[in-house]
Design a protein around this motif. Structure first.
Motif, PDB file in Angstrom:
ATOM      1  N   VAL A  12       8.261  -6.823   5.384  1.00  0.00           N
ATOM      2  CA  VAL A  12       7.670  -7.884   4.811  1.00  0.00           C
ATOM      3  C   VAL A  12       7.663  -7.716   3.386  1.00  0.00           C
ATOM      4  N   THR A  13       7.463  -6.371   2.930  1.00  0.00           N
ATOM      5  CA  THR A  13       7.350  -6.028   1.471  1.00  0.00           C
ATOM      6  C   THR A  13       7.724  -4.709   1.173  1.00  0.00           C
ATOM      7  N   ARG A  14       7.381  -4.173   0.240  1.00  0.00           N
ATOM      8  CA  ARG A  14       7.377  -2.729  -0.205  1.00  0.00           C
ATOM      9  C   ARG A  14       6.163  -2.156  -0.752  1.00  0.00           C
ATOM     10  N   VAL A  15       5.982  -0.891  -0.713  1.00  0.00           N
ATOM     11  CA  VAL A  15       4.807  -0.194  -1.298  1.00  0.00           C
ATOM     12  C   VAL A  15       4.662  -0.558  -2.724  1.00  0.00           C
ATOM     13  N   ARG A  16       3.578  -1.049  -3.341  1.00  0.00           N
ATOM     14  CA  ARG A  16       3.393  -1.180  -4.724  1.00  0.00           C
ATOM     15  C   ARG A  16       2.144  -0.355  -5.092  1.00  0.00           C
ATOM     16  N   LYS A  17       2.477   0.642  -5.897  1.00  0.00           N
ATOM     17  CA  LYS A  17       1.415   1.604  -6.538  1.00  0.00           C
ATOM     18  C   LYS A  17       0.158   1.123  -7.107  1.00  0.00           C
ATOM     19  N   ASP A  18       0.797  -0.065  -7.672  1.00  0.00           N
ATOM     20  CA  ASP A  18      -0.122  -0.704  -8.867  1.00  0.00           C
ATOM     21  C   ASP A  18      -1.276  -1.469  -8.135  1.00  0.00           C
ATOM     22  N   ILE A  19      -0.832  -2.064  -6.794  1.00  0.00           N
ATOM     23  CA  ILE A  19      -1.842  -2.982  -6.122  1.00  0.00           C
ATOM     24  C   ILE A  19      -2.252  -2.617  -5.000  1.00  0.00           C
ATOM     25  N   ASP A  20      -1.650  -1.442  -4.164  1.00  0.00           N
ATOM     26  CA  ASP A  20      -1.913  -1.099  -2.821  1.00  0.00           C
ATOM     27  C   ASP A  20      -2.832  -0.061  -2.983  1.00  0.00           C
ATOM     28  N   GLN A  21      -4.162  -0.209  -3.269  1.00  0.00           N
ATOM     29  CA  GLN A  21      -5.152   0.922  -3.385  1.00  0.00           C
ATOM     30  C   GLN A  21      -6.233   0.714  -2.285  1.00  0.00           C
ATOM     31  N   TYR A  22      -7.081   1.745  -1.889  1.00  0.00           N
ATOM     32  CA  TYR A  22      -8.145   1.445  -1.324  1.00  0.00           C
ATOM     33  C   TYR A  22      -9.377   1.097  -2.302  1.00  0.00           C
ATOM     34  N   LEU A  23     -10.120   0.441  -1.885  1.00  0.00           N
ATOM     35  CA  LEU A  23     -11.475   0.437  -2.569  1.00  0.00           C
ATOM     36  C   LEU A  23     -12.209   1.632  -2.624  1.00  0.00           C
ATOM     37  N   ALA A  24     -13.031   2.048  -3.274  1.00  0.00           N
ATOM     38  CA  ALA A  24     -13.936   3.074  -3.441  1.00  0.00           C
ATOM     39  C   ALA A  24     -14.880   3.039  -2.344  1.00  0.00           C
ATOM     40  N   GLY A  25     -15.072   4.404  -1.793  1.00  0.00           N
ATOM     41  CA  GLY A  25     -16.103   4.390  -0.540  1.00  0.00           C
ATOM     42  C   GLY A  25     -15.812   3.693   0.852  1.00  0.00           C
ATOM     43  N   TYR A  26     -14.551   4.282   1.272  1.00  0.00           N
ATOM     44  CA  TYR A  26     -14.174   3.899   2.490  1.00  0.00           C
ATOM     45  C   TYR A  26     -15.003   4.613   3.681  1.00  0.00           C
ATOM     46  N   ALA A  27     -15.344   3.558   4.283  1.00  0.00           N
ATOM     47  CA  ALA A  27     -16.036   4.188   5.779  1.00  0.00           C
ATOM     48  C   ALA A  27     -15.130   4.041   6.726  1.00  0.00           C
ATOM     49  N   SER A  28     -14.918   5.456   7.280  1.00  0.00           N
ATOM     50  CA  SER A  28     -13.723   5.656   8.278  1.00  0.00           C
ATOM     51  C   SER A  28     -14.443   5.370   9.637  1.00  0.00           C
ATOM     52  N   LEU A  29     -13.461   4.932  10.614  1.00  0.00           N
ATOM     53  CA  LEU A  29     -14.017   4.740  11.818  1.00  0.00           C
ATOM     54  C   LEU A  29     -13.922   5.994  12.797  1.00  0.00           C
ATOM     55  N   ASN A  30     -13.419   7.032  12.315  1.00  0.00           N
ATOM     56  CA  ASN A  30     -13.285   8.262  13.335  1.00  0.00           C
ATOM     57  C   ASN A  30     -12.258   9.068  12.534  1.00  0.00           C
ATOM     58  N   GLU A  31     -12.304  10.269  12.873  1.00  0.00           N
ATOM     59  CA  GLU A  31     -11.517  11.547  12.312  1.00  0.00           C
ATOM     60  C   GLU A  31     -10.089  11.171  11.942  1.00  0.00           C
ATOM     61  N   VAL A  32      -9.369  10.327  13.079  1.00  0.00           N
ATOM     62  CA  VAL A  32      -8.032  10.271  12.899  1.00  0.00           C
ATOM     63  C   VAL A  32      -7.820   9.009  11.697  1.00  0.00           C
TER      64      VAL A  32
END
Lengths: 550, 550
Positions: free
Chosen positions: B485-505
Motif C-alpha cells: 500500500v505505501t512505505r513507512v514515512r518517519k515524518d508522519i508515522d508516529q504514535y501519539l503520546a500515552g499509548y495504552a497497550s492491550l497486553n504485553e505482546v
C-alpha cells in the motif's frame, strides 16, 4: 448422575415406552408377531394394515410423490398421514424408530396444503415429501440419543441441524428419526433403548448400520427417502442390505454442520448422504439440497452446485450412447465375497457389457494398505468418547467394535503418520486409476469401478466381521452409490468344495455362510466414482439399475 | 552420521560455496557491499550491473513477458538469461537463493525457442516465463534442504513436485529455488546454510518468511513471479513486506502433492500459492495452473476450474460499476497495528470509498479464539519433526518458534478438541459474515474484508512477534491476497503520546517501532475473501491496487 448409574435400564425402557405411546391407536397392531423363523420377511405382511390408497401413496417413488403434491393431485396431508401410519407399523415390526414427530409433521403438511391452495404452486422442490432422518441428525424438540441411554432427555436438539433447516425450506416434512447402534459405530443396529433392529426382508438377519433403522424403514416403505451418515459405509450398507439405494457423497458436498457423532474432529469425517427406495430419490435430494447453496451456511461445504450437464451427459453415456469402461473388482484380496455376492458382481459385469461398455479387472493398490491408517485415525482416541458417553448412564456396551474399555490414545506423531499415509494412499490409488487409460479403449481412465458392498449379504447378528469394502471409499473420499442387485438363492449360491481361505477372517466369513438361512436376503454392490463425482455416480447407478431390472 | 554431528558447519558452508560457484563470472559483483546502514535499499543499486535491455526484460510484468515470448518479440533465451543474471546478482546482495539451475533453464529456453520457431506458436500460456520456486518445492536434480543442513545432499528431489511438472507443461522455466528459514517455520529467513536473508528494500529489516527468499528475489526483480507456500502467512507476509503481491489460496485449489514440510499430516495443511511483482502475475499463474486440471493428478485438489466469468464480473464490480461493501478491520483487538500500518489501512478504506463502495467496520468473533486451536494443531507434535530434522546433522536451532527442545506431544483427544474448535470457529465466523447483509445496503453480506498483513511493516531481526493477522486466514481456510500500500514515512508515522497497550505482546510491538530505522519499508494489507474465492480476491486486489496507484 449417581441415580442414572443404576437406572439405565429404566431410562431406556421408559424412552422405548414413550415412543410406543406416540403411536396412535389406529396404527397399533397385534403383537408379538410370529417368530422371525416362522415369518422372516415382513415387507408383504405390513400391507394388510394399510388401505389400497395408503399402499399406493407409500409405494410411490419420492420423485413421483413431489410431482403429485406439486400439481395438487395429492395433498401433503394424505401423503404424510400414510407415511406416518406405515412408519408406525414398521416400528412395531422391527424397532426402527428413535423419534416420532407425527403431530408436527401433520401440522406442517396442513400448512403446505394451505400454501399450495393460496399460491397454486409448491413451496419448493420437496413440497410435502416426508423425509426420514437418522437419529444423529438434530430435530428441534426431539432427542438425539445416538443410541446412548445417557444422552436421552438432554437438550442436544435445541435447534435443527443445518440440513434439516435446508430440507424444511425446500418443503420437506420431518416425521421420524430412525434407529442407530449405540454410538452409531456398527454395521448392526442394537442399543439399550430400542433393542435390536432386524432386517425386514429376513428378520433372522441384521438390518445393517449405522443408519440401520433408516434402511429397515425404507425396505418397509415407511419412507421413500431419508438421510443417513457414513464414516465407513453407514449409508451404503443399510441401504443395500435392505434392497434400497444409498449414496456416500464426498466430504464437503452436503452440510454435516450440527450433526451428532461419537467419532469427530478427525481427518476422515462423517458425511451425510441420502438413502432411498429408488436412485431417483437420491438424485432428487442432491439436486434439491444443493439448490439451497449450503456452502453459504456450512463453512465445510464446497461451493459446488449440482452439475445438471454432467448428470445428463453421464445418463446418456451409460445408456450406451458412448462407450465407457468400468473397473470390476470381485474380491479385495483380503476377504473374498460369499457366493451370492460373487454372483451379483457377475450379474453387474454382464449388465455393463450388455450396455455396450468395456469391463476391466480392477487391480488397485492393496485396500488393506488404505484401511490400516483409516482404522488408526478413526479410533485414535482409544474409544474414549464412546466410553465416556456410556459412563453418563452406566449402561453396558452393546458393541464389539470398541472393546469393553478404552485403549491407549494415539499421540500426535502417530496421528500425523496415519494422516500422511492416507494422503499418500490416495495419490497411489489415483495414479493407478489414471494408468487404466492405456487399456480402456476410450482414451480415458475407467469411468467408475464396481465392487461388493460387503463380502456378505446382511449377516446374522454378530457376523458383520469385515467392512473393508466400504471403509476404503471413506479412506479415498470417493463418491459411491450402493445398489441392490439380486436376492440370495439357496439353490445356486453355494461354495465349491475345498475353499482355500486367504486368512482367518476370510475363513470365518466363509464358515458363517448359511444359504438356507440367508435365502431371499438382498445382495448389493457399490458403484464408485472419484472424489466429488456425485452426479456421475448417480447417473451410472440409475442406468445400471435400470438395465438390471430388465 | 557421527561425522555429520560435528560437521554441520562445514556442510552448510560447503553448500553455500557450491551455490556461489554456480554463479558465472560475468555475474559476480564486488563484495562486500556497503553496510546495511550505509546502503539500506539495494533495489536501485542492482541496476548498475545490468544492461538497459536486461532491465527492460526483468522489470516487465509476467503477463507481458509471456505476451512477448508468445508473439516472438522476445526469445525465451534472452528472457531467461536476463533473469538468471539478475537472480545471481540478487543472491550476492541478500542470500536469497538455495538452488541455482541456470544451465538446465537455458537449455529449456533454447528448446522452447526451437519449438516456437517450428510451430509458430507458444508451447503453453507460460511459454518461456522464468518461475522461481520456494526451496520446499522439489525440482529434480536439486536439493530440498528446507533450511536443514541435515537434508542437504539427500535424494529428496528424485522427481519434481506435481506443480513443477505442471509448470513445465505450461512452458515455464525453472531456474532457482529460494531461501527459507530452518524448517520453513518462521516469518524471518535464517538458516545454517545460507545464513540470513535481509530485506532488499531496507537491509536492516527482515525479508519475511517463510517464503522469504522468494519475496526478496521479487523485490529485486530477479523474478517476476514465483511460488511460495503458506501455513500461517508464508506467501503473503514476504510478498507484502517486499512491496509485492502474494496469494494464499484455500486448501485444495492448487496441487501441494510432493512438497516438503516440517509440519504435515494435520487438519490445517500448507498450501502453495503464487507471489508476484503484480497482481496480474498471480492471476496468470492461477489461470494457467488450473487449466492443467490438477485434480486429475493430485487427489487433494478439488475439481474447480478457473472461473473466468466470476473474475470478470468482480473486476467490473470493483471498478465501481456495482456498489459493493468491504469490511475494514484496523486492529484485531489483540495487537494494534503500528502507525504506518494504521495509515495504510486508512488509505485502503479511502480508496474503497473512492471506488464507490461502502466501508463497514469488521467486528468478527475474536481472532484469538480461532488462533488458539490453530497453534495447538500446528505444534501438536511438540516440535518433534523439527528437532529430529536438526538431529540429522547436529546443527543448532536458529528458530525461536519451537523452543530448544521438543515439548510433550498432544494426544488424540487434544487434537480432536482443537480440530472441532476450528470447525466451530469457522461456523461462528461465517454466521457473523452472513449477518452483515443487514448493513451493507447491497442485499449481500460484505464482499470481502481487508485487514493488516501484520501489525508491523518488516521488522528488525527477532521482532516478528505476532502473526495472528495471517494465521487467522489459515484457521478459516479463506483465500487472501497481500497487496503493498505505501512505505513507512518517519515524518508522519508516529504514535501519539500515552499509548495504552492491550497486553504485553502489544506493548512490546509498540516499543519495537523505530520510524527512523523503518523509513521506506513497504507496508501491506491483505484482502480476504471466503473459502475458495480466489477469482474474487484477485479481482479485488487488482482493482484496489490500481486505484491506490492513481
Amino acid at each position: 448422575m449417581a441415580a442414572n448409574l443404576t437406572d439405565w435400564k429404566a431410562v431406556g425402557a421408559s424412552k422405548s415406552a414413550a415412543l410406543l405411546s406416540l403411536i396412535p391407536g389406529k396404527s397399533r397392531i397385534p403383537l408379538p408377531l410370529p417368530s422371525p423363523a416362522a415369518l422372516p420377511d415382513v415387507t408383504d405382511h405390513i400391507r394388510q394394515y394399510l388401505s389400497a390408497k395408503e399402499v399406493e401413496l407409500t409405494e410411490t417413488d419420492s420423485i413421483d410423490i413431489v410431482r403429485k403434491t406439486s400439481s395438487g393431485d395429492w395433498t401433503c396431508t394424505e401423503v404424510t398421514e400414510a407415511f406416518c401410519h406405515r412408519a408406525a407399523l414398521a416400528h412395531q415390526m422391527i424397532n426402527c424408530l428413535h423419534e416420532i414427530a407425527f403431530e408436527s409433521a401433520l401440522q406442517r403438511a396442513s400448512e403446505l396444503d394451505a400454501y399450495f391452495a393460496e399460491h397454486k404452486q409448491p413451496l419448493g422442490p420437496l413440497h410435502g415429501l416426508p423425509v426420514s432422518l437418522k437419529d444423529s441428525i438434530h430435530v428441534e424438540g426431539t432427542d438425539t440419543s445416538l443410541g446412548y441411554v445417557g444422552w436421552l432427555g438432554k437438550p442436544r436438539s435445541v435447534k435443527d441441524s443445518q440440513i434439516v433447516t435446508d430440507l424444511r425450506s425446500l418443503g420437506a416434512i420431518i416425521y421420524v428419526k430412525t434407529s442407530v447402534p449405540q454410538g452409531s459405530l456398527s454395521a448392526e443396529t442394537r442399543n439399550n433403548i430400542i433393542g435390536y433392529t432386524p432386517n425386514p426382508l429376513n428378520r433372522q438377519l441384521t438390518v445393517g448400520g449405522s443408519s440401520g433403522g433408516e434402511g429397515g424403514l425404507l425396505a418397509l416403505r415407511g419412507s421413500s427417502v431419508g438421510l443417513g451418515t457414513d464414516l465407513g459405509g453407514s449409508t451404503r450398507v443399510p441401504a443395500g442390505w435392505n434392497g434400497c439405494y444409498g449414496l456416500r457423497p464426498s466430504t464437503g458436498r452436503l452440510p454435516y454442520e450440527g450433526i451428532a457423532s461419537t467419532i469427530d474432529g478427525i481427518m476422515l469425517p462423517f458425511v451425510v448422504g441420502p438413502m432411498a427406495t429408488q436412485v431417483s430419490g437420491l438424485e432428487l435430494m442432491m439436486r434439491s439440497l444443493l439448490q439451497t447453496e449450503p456452502w453459504r451456511r456450512d463453512p465445510m461445504v464446497i461451493e459446488l452446485p449440482w452439475k445438471e450437464d454432467v448428470f445428463m451427459k453421464m445418463n446418456e453415456r451409460v445408456s450406451g450412447k458412448d462407450k465407457m469402461a468400468f473397473g470390476i473388482m470381485v474380491s479385495d484380496g483380503y476377504v473374498n465375497p460369499q457366493p451370492p455376492v460373487e454372483r451379483a458382481m457377475r450379474m453387474v459385469a454382464d449388465v455393463v457389457k450388455a450396455l455396450g461398455h468395456k469391463v476391466i479387472e480392477w487391480k488397485p493398490p492393496s485396500h488393506s494398505a488404505g484401511n490400516d491408517p483409516y482404522f488408526k485415525i478413526c479410533f485414535a482416541d482409544g474409544g474414549r468418547a464412546y466410553h465416556s458417553a456410556l459412563a453418563t448412564s452406566g449402561e453396558p456396551s452393546t458393541e464389539a467394535v470398541l472393546g469393553p474399555e478404552p485403549t491407549p490414545e494415539a499421540n500426535a506423531s502417530q496421528i500425523i503418520e496415519a494422516n500422511i499415509a492416507v494422503r499418500d494412499y490416495r495419490k497411489t490409488y489415483l495414479d493407478y486409476w489414471n494408468s487404466t487409460s492405456e487399456i480402456t479403449g476410450t482414451g480415458r481412465p475407467v469411468d467408475a469401478f464396481i465392487m461388493p458392498l460387503a463380502p456378505f449379504p446382511p449377516p446374522q447378528p454378530g457376523q458383520a466381521r469385515y467392512l473393508g469394502y466400504t471403509t476404503i471409499v471413506n479412506t479415498l473420499d470417493y463418491s459411491a452409490c450402493a445398489i441392490p442387485v439380486t436376492r440370495v438363492r439357496k439353490d445356486i449360491d453355494q461354495y465349491l468344495a475345498g475353499y482355500a481361505s486367504l486368512n482367518e477372517v476370510d475363513q470365518a466369513i466363509h464358515d458363517d455362510y448359511n444359504p438356507e438361512l440367508s435365502h431371499g436376503a438382498p445382495v448389493a454392490v457399490q458403484i464408485v466414482g472419484g472424489r466429488l463425482q456425485e452426479e456421475k455416480v448417480l447417473a451410472f447407478a440409475a442406468g445400471i439399475s435400470q438395465q438390471l431390472q430388465k
